[in-house]
Enzyme design. Sequence first.
Site, PDB file in Angstrom:
ATOM      1  N   ASN A  53       0.834  -1.197   0.000  1.00 23.12           N
ATOM      2  CA  ASN A  53       0.000   0.000   0.000  1.00 23.12           C
ATOM      3  C   ASN A  53       0.871   1.251   0.000  1.00 23.12           C
ATOM      4  OD1 ASN A  53       0.540  -0.960   2.642  1.00 23.12           O
ATOM      5  ND2 ASN A  53      -1.119   0.224   3.533  1.00 23.12           N
TER       6      ASN A  53
ATOM      7  N   GLU B 129       0.294   5.183   0.708  1.00 25.51           N
ATOM      8  CA  GLU B 129      -0.655   6.192   1.200  1.00 25.51           C
ATOM      9  C   GLU B 129      -0.237   7.586   0.753  1.00 25.51           C
ATOM     10  OE1 GLU B 129      -1.099   5.475   5.441  1.00 25.51           O
ATOM     11  OE2 GLU B 129      -2.268   3.658   5.015  1.00 25.51           O
TER      12      GLU B 129
ATOM     13  N   CYS C  15      -4.127   0.656  -2.550  1.00 24.62           N
ATOM     14  CA  CYS C  15      -3.929  -0.588  -1.807  1.00 24.62           C
ATOM     15  C   CYS C  15      -2.867  -1.465  -2.472  1.00 24.62           C
ATOM     16  CB  CYS C  15      -5.215  -1.398  -1.755  1.00 24.62           C
ATOM     17  SG  CYS C  15      -6.530  -0.643  -0.813  1.00 24.62           S
TER      18      CYS C  15
ATOM     19  N   GLU D 198      -3.002  -4.578  -3.291  1.00 20.05           N
ATOM     20  CA  GLU D 198      -3.506  -5.449  -4.365  1.00 20.05           C
ATOM     21  C   GLU D 198      -3.532  -4.710  -5.695  1.00 20.05           C
ATOM     22  OE1 GLU D 198      -4.751  -4.870  -1.386  1.00 20.05           O
ATOM     23  OE2 GLU D 198      -6.127  -6.428  -0.714  1.00 20.05           O
TER      24      GLU D 198
ATOM     25  N   CYS E 207     -10.301  -4.841  -0.130  1.00 21.41           N
ATOM     26  CA  CYS E 207     -11.404  -3.873  -0.059  1.00 21.41           C
ATOM     27  C   CYS E 207     -12.253  -3.973  -1.334  1.00 21.41           C
ATOM     28  CB  CYS E 207     -10.856  -2.448   0.115  1.00 21.41           C
ATOM     29  SG  CYS E 207     -10.241  -1.721  -1.406  1.00 21.41           S
TER      30      CYS E 207
ATOM     31  N   CYS F 199     -10.560  -2.995  -4.646  1.00 20.24           N
ATOM     32  CA  CYS F 199      -9.598  -4.006  -5.134  1.00 20.24           C
ATOM     33  C   CYS F 199     -10.325  -5.211  -5.711  1.00 20.24           C
ATOM     34  CB  CYS F 199      -8.648  -4.424  -4.023  1.00 20.24           C
ATOM     35  SG  CYS F 199      -7.508  -3.101  -3.578  1.00 20.24           S
TER      36      CYS F 199
END
Length: 142
Positions: A44, A46, A55, A57, A88, A91
């Site tokens: 990830n 940010e 993210c 993925e 999530c 994703c």
Amino acid sequence: MNTASSRLLDAARSARLNAYAPFSKFLVGAALETANGTIFTGCNVENASFGLTVCAERVAVLKAVSEGHRHFVQIAVVADTETPTPPCGACRQMLWEFGGDLEIVLGNLHSETARHRLNELLPHPFDGRSIEAKNNETFRAV
Ligand code: THU
């Protein structure tokens, strides 16, 4: 757990160490295996403008697709949690583009914690078929 999954979980654990997560402190790693056995990892990333966070993925998917790979068999996702950390919604949608049979292996720093098929995690998906259906309706109407 088979050897392919444990190798993939280890790759996700290594990728997790590169996570840039100064805001949530929730580090995630992913490793995506293509049909020909190539592994693309992600972590990830940010941002101070929180909504721009990407993210692990999706980083792995974008790396794979941008290198010419579109057929995936498994993705491993690792977080430092005792209970499973599933992908999530964003994703799941992004992974769905490349097939609902994808095996999703969840793990933590020590072990596998859960395993799912993408089509269990994303029932009633929106995808290109919905667009196609609409295009066909429009075509019939004119
Ligand atoms: N995150 C992922 O990278 N993958 C997941 O499967 C769940 C959430 C990240 C996004 C954000 O940087 C942090 O975890 C907390 O939500």
